[in-house]
Enzyme design. Structure first.
Site, PDB file in Angstrom:
ATOM      1  N   SER A 277      -9.658  -0.310   6.968  1.00  0.00           N
ATOM      2  CA  SER A 277      -9.300  -0.253   5.898  1.00  0.00           C
ATOM      3  C   SER A 277      -8.330  -1.381   4.933  1.00  0.00           C
ATOM      4  CB  SER A 277      -7.913   0.888   5.456  1.00  0.00           C
ATOM      5  OG  SER A 277      -8.873   2.196   5.834  1.00  0.00           O
TER       6      SER A 277
ATOM      7  N   SER B 221      -9.705   2.420   3.326  1.00  0.00           N
ATOM      8  CA  SER B 221      -8.978   3.317   2.371  1.00  0.00           C
ATOM      9  C   SER B 221      -7.876   1.788   1.209  1.00  0.00           C
ATOM     10  CB  SER B 221      -8.365   4.317   2.532  1.00  0.00           C
ATOM     11  OG  SER B 221      -7.455   3.502   3.595  1.00  0.00           O
TER      12      SER B 221
ATOM     13  N   LYS C 197       0.742  -1.130   0.032  1.00  0.00           N
ATOM     14  CA  LYS C 197       0.157   0.810   0.096  1.00  0.00           C
ATOM     15  C   LYS C 197       0.758   0.671  -0.023  1.00  0.00           C
ATOM     16  CE  LYS C 197      -3.878   1.385   2.341  1.00  0.00           C
ATOM     17  NZ  LYS C 197      -4.869   1.901   3.678  1.00  0.00           N
TER      18      LYS C 197
END
Length: 487
Positions: free
Chosen positions: A175, A151, A76
């Site tokens: 997330s 997210s 990420k």
């Protein structure tokens, strides 16, 4: 070698170790897959082709060994990677290449993994749909017109699209787990402090938790064991041994849950979940009972206040953490023509560099922390957090784990919730309590509704991460894994 992209991380590690395939072949297969489909999925913000092939070559030469040697991983883009762009999906950090690695990245390298690149996300990890990325949204491989969650939608979508067998996410309010649920993948939030935050671009420092994303529970446990453990560079890191998550996952995979008590949260019953989500969750509970588990209804009366408490605590911490992005030391700098004051340059830089959701949360947090309002808002929210923690502690005196749907609805179409922030925030209704408590939780696929994946959440006491993996693996053994339509 396209079939290599369909193998689990455990299988890939075994084949590379036995020299049945080379690490370079595995890396190349995944890089080819990214090239073939990512123009439609947009899971990646940066693909490090040269770095991946070089790392794989070191594994093949025997220069790097480890439990996941040669296995590709996607990271990420909120986690610092030395010399590789790290933007947090924000224009304010466009082009920034950190001069250091996060602890998580160091441990991935030590384990021999091969980093493919950096994945898309909601800007600064603020969102539930990956629509708030400054570089465009990510599509859900099950339906490219729908969101992949957020997210960390890029990491989850990369797994579902077979672009990577493993990925790293971060979980502040759901997330990792919510993207896992809506993409039919596994997402685990470790105990807060169980994985290091050093090198993580901070959103909410008392909530942020890096964790593993995978297509199977065993793979998630393998990745968890690699990245977890005490880190003296993180003041919140827990100086305790990592629970045996791999052994727990393998025990659960035998399908025996005799003596395990599952807590069904009474307050989540009237939550407004979609009928298909509720049906898949109920069917999964029945499957776990058949494996020997006992279901006990428990009351957690303060869970209903988790959402408002979270949306005071997280924005307050975000407004403090994001103050460092001022256009002075690094990142974007706007309006510096020699005629403006430093304050004007900062204002112009932040206006141009931050997206609408980030601005919304900074404003919320700054207000909550302002003179005369701190005790009424942030202070009260922290008291609610304590009550939620006590709810968890009392519940775990009666049961081994708590269970719920991961999110109330399946993946929704792009644009359907962006005009109503509250509807977007509801995506994290079931995940947020765990973040406020600090315990571990995992989402595992449990069925389909309207042809789209549904997630089943297992929550455990702090530092009992092994418990959640055992139950998740047992459910996976009963219901199987879920494959999206071909891209």
């Amino acid at each position: 070698m396209s079939d290599l992209t369909r193998l689990t991380a455990a299988d890939l590690a075994a084949k590379i170790k036995s020299k049945e395939v080379s690490a370079v072949e595995v890396a190349q297969a995944h890089l080819d897959r990214i090239e073939a489909v990512d123009s439609r999925v947009h899971a990646f913000l940066h693909v490090d082709r040269e770095g991946a092939l070089a790392a794989a070559a070191k594994v093949d030469k025997g220069e790097v060994t480890g439990p996941l040697a040669g296995v590709p991983v996607a990271v990420k883009d909120v986690i610092a990677t030395k010399g590789v762009p790290t933007t947090a999906a924000s224009k304010i950090l466009e082009g920034w290449r950190p001069p250091y690695n996060a602890t998580i990245v160091e441990r991935l390298q030590a384990a021999g993994t091969v980093m493919l690149g950096k994945t898309n996300m909601d800007e600064f990890a603020m969102g539930s749909s990956t629509e708030y990325s400054a570089y465009g949204p990510t599509g859900n491989p099950w339906d490219l017109g729908r969101i992949p969650g957020g997210s960390g939608g890029g990491s989850a979508a990369a797994l579902a699209a077979y672009e990577a067998p493993l990925a790293i996410g971060t979980d502040t309010g759901g997330s990792i787990r919510q993207p896992g649920a809506v993409t039919g993948t596994v997402g685990a939030k470790p105990t807060y402090g169980g994985t290091s935050r050093y090198g993580l671009i901070a959103f909410s420092s008392s909530l942020d938790t890096p964790g593993p994303c995978a297509r199977t529970v065993e793979d998630a446990a393998l990745l968890h064991s690699v990245i977890a453990g005490h880190d003296p560079r993180d003041s919140t890191s827990i100086p305790q041994p990592v629970p045996d998550v791999i052994g727990a996952a393998r025990l659960g995979a035998t399908g025996d849950l005799t003596g395990v008590k599952l807590g069904l949260v009474k307050e989540f019953a009237g939550d407004g979940s979609e009928p298909g989500v509720t049906a898949a969750f109920r069917d999964s509970l029945e499957a776990l009972v058949k494996l020997g588990a006992e279901v006990v209804e428990v009351s957690c009366p303060h869970f209903q206040y988790a959402l408002p408490a979270y949306y005071l605590i997280a924005p307050s911490e975000c407004s403090s953490n994001l103050a460092r992005f001022d256009g002075v030391r690094y990142g974007l700098r706007v309006g510096d023509d020699g005629n403006r004051s430093l304050e004007e340059v900062m204002s112009l830089t932040r206006d141009a560099g931050f997206g609408p959701e980030v601005k919304r949360r900074i404003i919320l947090g700054t207000y909550a922390l302002s003179s005369g309002y701190y005790d009424a808002y942030y202070g009260q929210a922290q008291k609610v957090r304590t009550l939620i923690t006590r709810d968890f502690q009392k519940a775990f005196e009666q049961v081994d784990v708590l269970v719920s749907p991961t999110t109330p609805f399946v993946a929704f179409p792009f644009g359907s919730r962006t005009s109503d922030p509250y509807q977007m925030y509801l995506a994290d209704l079931f995940t947020i309590p765990t973040n406020l408590y600090g315990g571990p939780a995992v989402s595992v696929p449990c069925g389909l509704s309207e042809g789209l994946p549904v997630g089943f959440q297992v929550m455990a006491p702090t530092m009992a991460d092994d418990r959640m993996y055992r139950v998740a693996a047992a459910l996976e053994s009963a219901v199987g894994t879920f494959t999206p339509p071909s891209l």
